[in-house]
Design a protein around this motif. Structure first.
Motif, PDB file in Angstrom:
ATOM      1  N   MET A   1       0.845  -1.193   0.000  1.00 29.13           N
ATOM      2  CA  MET A   1       0.000   0.000   0.000  1.00 29.13           C
ATOM      3  C   MET A   1       0.888   1.254   0.000  1.00 29.13           C
ATOM      4  O   MET A   1       1.903   1.308   0.693  1.00 29.13           O
ATOM      5  CB  MET A   1      -0.920   0.010   1.225  1.00 29.13           C
ATOM      6  N   THR A   2       0.467   2.260  -0.729  1.00 32.96           N
ATOM      7  CA  THR A   2       1.235   3.492  -0.834  1.00 32.96           C
ATOM      8  C   THR A   2       1.184   4.281   0.470  1.00 32.96           C
ATOM      9  O   THR A   2       0.128   4.428   1.080  1.00 32.96           O
ATOM     10  CB  THR A   2       0.681   4.381  -1.959  1.00 32.96           C
ATOM     11  N   THR A   3       2.339   4.760   0.948  1.00 31.60           N
ATOM     12  CA  THR A   3       2.392   5.595   2.145  1.00 31.60           C
ATOM     13  C   THR A   3       1.998   7.027   1.783  1.00 31.60           C
ATOM     14  O   THR A   3       2.529   7.608   0.823  1.00 31.60           O
ATOM     15  CB  THR A   3       3.809   5.611   2.741  1.00 31.60           C
ATOM     16  N   LEU A   4       1.055   7.566   2.541  1.00 27.39           N
ATOM     17  CA  LEU A   4       0.602   8.940   2.314  1.00 27.39           C
ATOM     18  C   LEU A   4       1.399   9.856   3.236  1.00 27.39           C
ATOM     19  O   LEU A   4       1.129   9.960   4.438  1.00 27.39           O
ATOM     20  CB  LEU A   4      -0.901   9.056   2.575  1.00 27.39           C
ATOM     21  N   LYS A   5       2.377  10.510   2.700  1.00 27.00           N
ATOM     22  CA  LYS A   5       3.397  11.232   3.458  1.00 27.00           C
ATOM     23  C   LYS A   5       2.834  12.291   4.383  1.00 27.00           C
ATOM     24  O   LYS A   5       3.316  12.490   5.501  1.00 27.00           O
ATOM     25  CB  LYS A   5       4.379  11.864   2.465  1.00 27.00           C
TER      26      LYS A   5
END
Length: 319
Positions: A1-5
């Motif tokens: 899953m993409t990390t939402l910075k």
């Protein structure tokens, strides 16, 4: 899953300074098992027993919120509380409609808490001043020895219980009449003119209560008075309990009290008193009462309460 910075959890600070710890970070929720030695926080959100309109039941949560407005570092003492952790036991659940049942819950819960944690020094967040009677009763049941009280207040709070039951105007009459507290072991600081009835001043004097008015404070100074109270109490009791009613403050400094009034104490004055008291090993408990956050301006009164509790914590740590 993409990390939402840039996505952060709701309710966290908008800005985090890596060089600063906020006071709310040093409070740790009780795990329900660990024995607590030292300071512990407990909330008593009761205000239905207030003679005047009061939203004091919101005060424990508001004071806790205000802790996030302060850092853990005191420049005056060159002391940082960042590594000092304090247990928060949470709040005693109040009955929805029954005042006496709520006060019974306070006494029963705190008696068990103090008994199971014999080395606990409680910081109690009211609520109105009625919470002092069951809190003090619980403390005396769980400690071996006599306990006296230093009360900071504009009012005697010695009203009779016949006119309106156990209200925020009766806690010390309740304790004296029930034999839990001897009048000679009660010291009242900050009592104001045009805020009390002669009947109750007479009752106080007849019962041996020591009274210091605002004129006494201005004439003698707050620190000499506090030192005198402590010295006299230490000669008669084993432990000392502090009850801080925020309406001892002048209305300019505590606009969020239900019973605001002029001619009260200022912030440096009460800070000096709490600072000295906090370092005394005989002091084994503190309550802070009579704040209505719904009447306050920008949480001024709750912020002052949080600041005074920080002052107490800082002095306690030096014992």
């Amino acid at each position: 899953m993409t990390t939402l910075k840039y996505l952060k959890p709701a309710g966290t600070a908008n800005f985090k300074d890596s060089g600063i710890t906020k006071v709310n970070e040093i409070f740790v929720n009780w795990d329900g098992e660990k024995s607590v030695d030292g300071l512990g926080l407990v909330g008593l959100p009761l205000s239905k027993s207030s003679i005047s309109h009061s939203g004091g039941s919101f005060s424990p949560a508001t004071i806790r919120k205000c802790f996030s407005s302060f850092t853990t570092y005191s420049i005056e003492d060159d002391q940082d509380l960042a590594d000092y952790h304090i247990t928060d036991f949470g709040d005693v659940e109040m009955h929805v409609t029954n005042i006496t049942d709520s006060q019974t819950r306070i006494e029963e819960t705190l008696t068990q808490l103090f008994t199971e944690h014999p080395n606990l020094t409680p910081i109690i967040l009211g609520g109105d001043h009625s919470i002092t009677a069951p809190s003090f009763k619980a403390l005396t049941k769980s400690r071996n020895g006599r306990v006296g009280i230093i009360q900071f207040d504009a009012h005697h709070d010695l009203r009779n219980l016949q006119d309106g039951g156990p209200s925020n105007g009766t806690p010390f009459r309740n304790l004296i009449d029930s034999g839990v507290l001897q009048g000679e072991n009660l010291f009242q600081i900050g009592i104001r003119s045009f805020s009390n009835g002669k009947t109750y001043t007479s009752f106080a004097r007849e019962s041996g209560v020591t009274i210091y008015s605002m004129d006494d404070i201005r004439e003698k100074g707050i620190l000499p008075i506090v030192k005198s109270c402590l010295e006299k109490l230490k000669s008669k009791v084993d432990y000392i309990y502090i009850s801080l009613d925020m309406d001892v403050m002048d209305q300019a400094f505590a606009p969020g009290c239900p019973a605001i009034g002029p001619d009260g104490m200022d912030t440096p004055m009460i800070k000096q008193a709490i600072q000295y008291i906090s370092r005394q090993p005989e002091v084994i408990g503190l309550d802070i009462v009579e704040i209505d956050p719904t009447l306050d301006y920008r949480d001024m009164t709750s912020r002052l309460a949080a600041y005074l509790l920080l002052t107490f914590i800082s002095g306690y740590k030096e014992r």
